[in-house]
Design a protein around this motif. Structure first.
Motif, mmCIF file in Angstrom:
data_model
loop_
_atom_site.group_PDB
_atom_site.id
_atom_site.type_symbol
_atom_site.label_atom_id
_atom_site.label_comp_id
_atom_site.label_asym_id
_atom_site.label_seq_id
_atom_site.Cartn_x
_atom_site.Cartn_y
_atom_site.Cartn_z
ATOM 1 N N GLN A 268 9.581 12.412 -6.599
ATOM 2 C CA GLN A 268 8.379 12.549 -7.441
ATOM 3 C C GLN A 268 8.112 11.241 -8.170
ATOM 4 O O GLN A 268 6.977 10.794 -8.269
ATOM 5 N N ASP A 269 9.192 10.629 -8.687
ATOM 6 C CA ASP A 269 9.055 9.331 -9.368
ATOM 7 C C ASP A 269 8.487 8.280 -8.419
ATOM 8 O O ASP A 269 7.613 7.510 -8.793
ATOM 9 N N ILE A 270 8.999 8.244 -7.196
ATOM 10 C CA ILE A 270 8.538 7.283 -6.188
ATOM 11 C C ILE A 270 7.041 7.472 -5.945
ATOM 12 O O ILE A 270 6.258 6.524 -5.985
ATOM 13 N N THR A 271 6.630 8.719 -5.713
ATOM 14 C CA THR A 271 5.208 9.022 -5.464
ATOM 15 C C THR A 271 4.358 8.579 -6.652
ATOM 16 O O THR A 271 3.315 7.940 -6.486
ATOM 17 N N LYS A 272 4.834 8.919 -7.845
ATOM 18 C CA LYS A 272 4.089 8.539 -9.061
ATOM 19 C C LYS A 272 4.045 7.011 -9.218
ATOM 20 O O LYS A 272 3.033 6.457 -9.613
ATOM 21 N N LEU A 273 5.155 6.354 -8.901
ATOM 22 C CA LEU A 273 5.206 4.883 -8.999
ATOM 23 C C LEU A 273 4.237 4.229 -8.017
ATOM 24 O O LEU A 273 3.601 3.231 -8.335
ATOM 25 N N ILE A 274 4.131 4.814 -6.809
ATOM 26 C CA ILE A 274 3.192 4.267 -5.819
ATOM 27 C C ILE A 274 1.762 4.400 -6.341
ATOM 28 O O ILE A 274 0.958 3.471 -6.253
ATOM 29 N N GLN A 275 1.463 5.565 -6.932
ATOM 30 C CA GLN A 275 0.118 5.790 -7.508
ATOM 31 C C GLN A 275 -0.123 4.838 -8.698
ATOM 32 O O GLN A 275 -1.205 4.273 -8.847
ATOM 33 N N LEU A 276 0.918 4.664 -9.484
ATOM 34 C CA LEU A 276 0.828 3.782 -10.656
ATOM 35 C C LEU A 276 0.576 2.341 -10.216
ATOM 36 O O LEU A 276 -0.269 1.633 -10.778
ATOM 37 N N GLN A 277 1.308 1.925 -9.177
ATOM 38 C CA GLN A 277 1.164 0.566 -8.666
ATOM 39 C C GLN A 277 -0.254 0.322 -8.135
ATOM 40 O O GLN A 277 -0.832 -0.740 -8.342
ATOM 41 N N GLU A 278 -0.805 1.339 -7.486
ATOM 42 C CA GLU A 278 -2.170 1.217 -6.954
ATOM 43 C C GLU A 278 -3.141 0.929 -8.113
ATOM 44 O O GLU A 278 -4.016 0.070 -8.011
ATOM 45 N N ARG A 279 -2.951 1.645 -9.232
ATOM 46 C CA ARG A 279 -3.792 1.395 -10.428
ATOM 47 C C ARG A 279 -3.521 -0.006 -10.995
ATOM 48 O O ARG A 279 -4.435 -0.739 -11.323
ATOM 49 N N ASP A 280 -2.236 -0.362 -11.072
ATOM 50 C CA ASP A 280 -1.861 -1.667 -11.635
ATOM 51 C C ASP A 280 -2.438 -2.823 -10.830
ATOM 52 O O ASP A 280 -2.848 -3.837 -11.388
ATOM 53 N N GLN A 281 -2.434 -2.655 -9.505
ATOM 54 C CA GLN A 281 -2.983 -3.723 -8.654
ATOM 55 C C GLN A 281 -4.486 -3.862 -8.875
ATOM 56 O O GLN A 281 -5.015 -4.965 -8.919
ATOM 57 N N ARG A 282 -5.155 -2.721 -9.024
ATOM 58 C CA ARG A 282 -6.597 -2.773 -9.289
ATOM 59 C C ARG A 282 -6.880 -3.346 -10.677
ATOM 60 O O ARG A 282 -7.806 -4.142 -10.855
#
Length: 236
Positions: free
Chosen positions: A5-19
């Protein structure tokens, strides 16, 4: 399960951070682009100033010629008065010579004035042309500046929305995992969490050692690439 769950959330978080990072760069570039847009005017403004100066120079020449003509006409009038007053023939003739000399000067000066009048028309036309070019550039630059302003407003709004989304996404993530991710993301500048495919790290493209692959498959904690330190996740 918690780690996944953390990994999935981190991937989503990273997508926002990159944007967010891309938008921040956009926002930082806007003042430079505004300066560049305004610089387009410099050349045209200089051309207008040069044309204006050239026209003024011709105007000064005309004024000087007119003053010279006036001075000579005053002299002619004075000599004619002297001629009228004299009783001596030789003096009358000498004054007549002087008058002719001055009249020849006046004719020459007036010819020069006509030439300068033509030059003035040309200079005025050049100034008008330069002003029209500047006006056209000004319209284009104003449009560009308006678009950049609007873009700035749009980017700021999008950044605000993304920052709110990011906060919401970060909240349920394990603090240690979040801390590690944040540190790597700041340091690497592109991605902190990358896929492992064909036993290769998706960040540095180096081969991943067996121990790392096993650790990933057990998924008990965050697994990092031994070469670059990025967090890895498995792509099935």
């Amino acid at each position: 399960m918690h780690m996944l769950q953390d990994i999935t959330k981190l991937i989503q978080l990273q997508e926002r951070d990159q944007r967010i990072r891309a938008l921040q760069k956009d926002l930082k570039d806007i003042p430079t682009m505004q300066t560049r847009a305004k610089m387009q005017l410099a050349g045209d403004q200089a051309a207008v100033e040069a044309a204006n100066l050239a026209m003024k120079e011709v105007e000064v020449k005309i004024k000087n010629i007119q003053l010279d003509v006036q001075t000579r006409q005053t002299s002619i009038k004075r000599l004619q008065d002297q001629q009228f007053e004299t009783r001596k023939n030789d003096e009358f003739a000498a004054l007549g010579h002087e008058i002719k000399r001055y009249e020849a000067d006046v004719t020459k000066l007036e010819d020069g004035e006509l030439e300068q009048m033509e030059a003035l028309e040309t200079a005025k036309a050049k100034l008008k042309e330069a002003q029209a070019k500047l006006a056209a550039t000004q319209v284009r630059v104003n449009e560009e500046l308006k678009n950049l302003d609007e873009r700035g407003v749009g980017v700021k709004k999008r950044l605000e929305d993304l920052t709110v989304e990011r906060t919401t996404l970060a909240e349920p993530i394990d603090p240690d995992a979040l801390d590690l991710y944040t540190r790597i993301f700041i340091k690497k500048g592109d991605a902190a969490i990358v896929p492992m495919e064909n036993a290769m790290c998706g960040g540095c493209h180096m081969k991943v050692v067996v121990g790392v692959i096993q650790s990933l498959k057990q998924s008990e904690g965050l697994t990092q690439c031994e070469a670059c330190g990025r967090i890895l996740y498995l792509v099935e």
